[in-house]
Design a protein around this motif. Structure first.
Motif, PDB file in Angstrom:
ATOM      1  N   GLN A   1     -10.493  22.664  27.777  1.00  0.00           N
ATOM      2  CA  GLN A   1      -9.283  22.692  28.601  1.00  0.00           C
ATOM      3  C   GLN A   1      -8.286  23.757  28.157  1.00  0.00           C
ATOM      4  OE1 GLN A   1      -7.793  18.677  29.231  1.00  0.00           O
ATOM      5  NE2 GLN A   1      -9.867  17.885  29.065  1.00  0.00           N
ATOM      6  N   GLU A   2      -8.799  24.833  27.614  1.00  0.00           N
ATOM      7  CA  GLU A   2      -7.958  25.990  27.296  1.00  0.00           C
ATOM      8  C   GLU A   2      -8.029  26.922  28.499  1.00  0.00           C
ATOM      9  OE1 GLU A   2      -8.265  27.472  23.209  1.00  0.00           O
ATOM     10  OE2 GLU A   2      -9.550  25.718  22.808  1.00  0.00           O
ATOM     11  N   TRP A   3      -7.338  26.503  29.541  1.00  0.00           N
ATOM     12  CA  TRP A   3      -7.481  27.123  30.861  1.00  0.00           C
ATOM     13  C   TRP A   3      -7.094  28.593  30.869  1.00  0.00           C
ATOM     14  CZ3 TRP A   3     -10.526  23.829  32.772  1.00  0.00           C
ATOM     15  CH2 TRP A   3     -10.317  22.467  32.649  1.00  0.00           C
ATOM     16  N   TYR A   4      -5.989  28.935  30.229  1.00  0.00           N
ATOM     17  CA  TYR A   4      -5.535  30.330  30.266  1.00  0.00           C
ATOM     18  C   TYR A   4      -6.520  31.239  29.530  1.00  0.00           C
ATOM     19  CZ  TYR A   4      -2.435  34.314  30.445  1.00  0.00           C
ATOM     20  OH  TYR A   4      -1.904  35.551  30.708  1.00  0.00           O
TER      21      TYR A   4
ATOM     22  N   LEU B   1      -1.675  23.049  37.626  1.00  0.00           N
ATOM     23  CA  LEU B   1      -1.378  21.618  37.484  1.00  0.00           C
ATOM     24  C   LEU B   1      -0.589  21.348  36.208  1.00  0.00           C
ATOM     25  CD1 LEU B   1      -4.609  19.753  38.642  1.00  0.00           C
ATOM     26  CD2 LEU B   1      -2.379  19.801  39.762  1.00  0.00           C
ATOM     27  N   GLN B   2      -0.983  21.993  35.111  1.00  0.00           N
ATOM     28  CA  GLN B   2      -0.266  21.815  33.848  1.00  0.00           C
ATOM     29  C   GLN B   2       1.193  22.218  33.986  1.00  0.00           C
ATOM     30  OE1 GLN B   2      -2.339  24.101  30.862  1.00  0.00           O
ATOM     31  NE2 GLN B   2      -3.506  22.315  30.168  1.00  0.00           N
TER      32      GLN B   2
ATOM     33  N   ARG C   1       1.654  22.024  42.102  1.00  0.00           N
ATOM     34  CA  ARG C   1       0.619  21.328  42.871  1.00  0.00           C
ATOM     35  C   ARG C   1       0.133  22.154  44.059  1.00  0.00           C
ATOM     36  NH1 ARG C   1       0.313  15.628  42.108  1.00  0.00           N
ATOM     37  NH2 ARG C   1      -0.160  15.399  44.312  1.00  0.00           N
ATOM     38  N   ARG C   2       1.040  22.861  44.704  1.00  0.00           N
ATOM     39  CA  ARG C   2       0.652  23.679  45.866  1.00  0.00           C
ATOM     40  C   ARG C   2      -0.324  24.777  45.453  1.00  0.00           C
ATOM     41  NH1 ARG C   2       2.182  28.215  48.813  1.00  0.00           N
ATOM     42  NH2 ARG C   2       1.971  27.956  51.067  1.00  0.00           N
ATOM     43  N   GLY C   3      -0.010  25.472  44.355  1.00  0.00           N
ATOM     44  CA  GLY C   3      -0.900  26.517  43.852  1.00  0.00           C
ATOM     45  C   GLY C   3      -2.260  25.963  43.471  1.00  0.00           C
TER      46      GLY C   3
ATOM     47  N   GLU D   1      -4.836  13.757  38.043  1.00  0.00           N
ATOM     48  CA  GLU D   1      -5.226  13.465  36.660  1.00  0.00           C
ATOM     49  C   GLU D   1      -5.950  12.132  36.541  1.00  0.00           C
ATOM     50  OE1 GLU D   1      -5.170  15.784  34.340  1.00  0.00           O
ATOM     51  OE2 GLU D   1      -4.245  17.097  35.807  1.00  0.00           O
ATOM     52  N   SER D   2      -5.970  11.352  37.622  1.00  0.00           N
ATOM     53  CA  SER D   2      -6.736  10.106  37.607  1.00  0.00           C
ATOM     54  C   SER D   2      -8.229  10.378  37.796  1.00  0.00           C
ATOM     55  CB  SER D   2      -6.228   9.155  38.689  1.00  0.00           C
ATOM     56  OG  SER D   2      -6.449   9.712  39.961  1.00  0.00           O
ATOM     57  N   CYS D   3      -8.569  11.628  38.077  1.00  0.00           N
ATOM     58  CA  CYS D   3      -9.969  12.041  38.257  1.00  0.00           C
ATOM     59  C   CYS D   3     -10.480  12.692  36.973  1.00  0.00           C
ATOM     60  CB  CYS D   3     -10.083  13.070  39.382  1.00  0.00           C
ATOM     61  SG  CYS D   3      -9.502  12.508  40.972  1.00  0.00           S
TER      62      CYS D   3
END
Length: 118
Positions: A18-21, A55-56, A60-62, A107-109
């Protein structure tokens, strides 16, 4: 074949922790050096990483836009799997996208992961 590049394994590991960047940065390097159709696969994975980053940061739109674009690329016929279970990734992304579209908590997924096929 981007999956033969050692950076590909590094990017998968970053994505899965989860190191997205950082995952985005490494996948983007490979994306710049890769031609279609493999380039399309990399772009879809990149879009998932950036959606998670959105999301982090509360965008949410993006995230919604990028999850949708990623699904379009990754589910396009003829998209190479790069040795990854892209169908499983798409399933998770689709669940998260649906939660966002329902104004619910994604995040519930399950968090997206890149599972190796080989």
């Amino acid at each position: 074949m981007p999956e033969a590049d050692p950076r590909f394994g590094q990017a998968v590991d970053l994505f899965n922790t989860q190191e997205w960047y950082a995952a985005h940065d490494v996948f983007e390097e490979l994306w710049h050096e890769t031609a279609d159709p493999e380039r399309r696969s990399l772009q879809g994975i990149l879009q998932v990483a950036v959606a998670q980053l959105h999301l982090q940061r509360g965008n949410r739109r993006g995230a919604t836009i990028l999850f949708g674009e990623a699904l379009g690329r990754l589910r396009r016929p003829g998209t190479p799997d790069l040795g990854l279970d892209l169908e499983a990734l798409c399933g998770v992304v689709e669940q998260r996208l649906q939660r966002l579209q329902q104004d619910a908590d994604p995040e519930s997924c399950t968090v997206p992961q890149l599972q190796r096929l080989r």
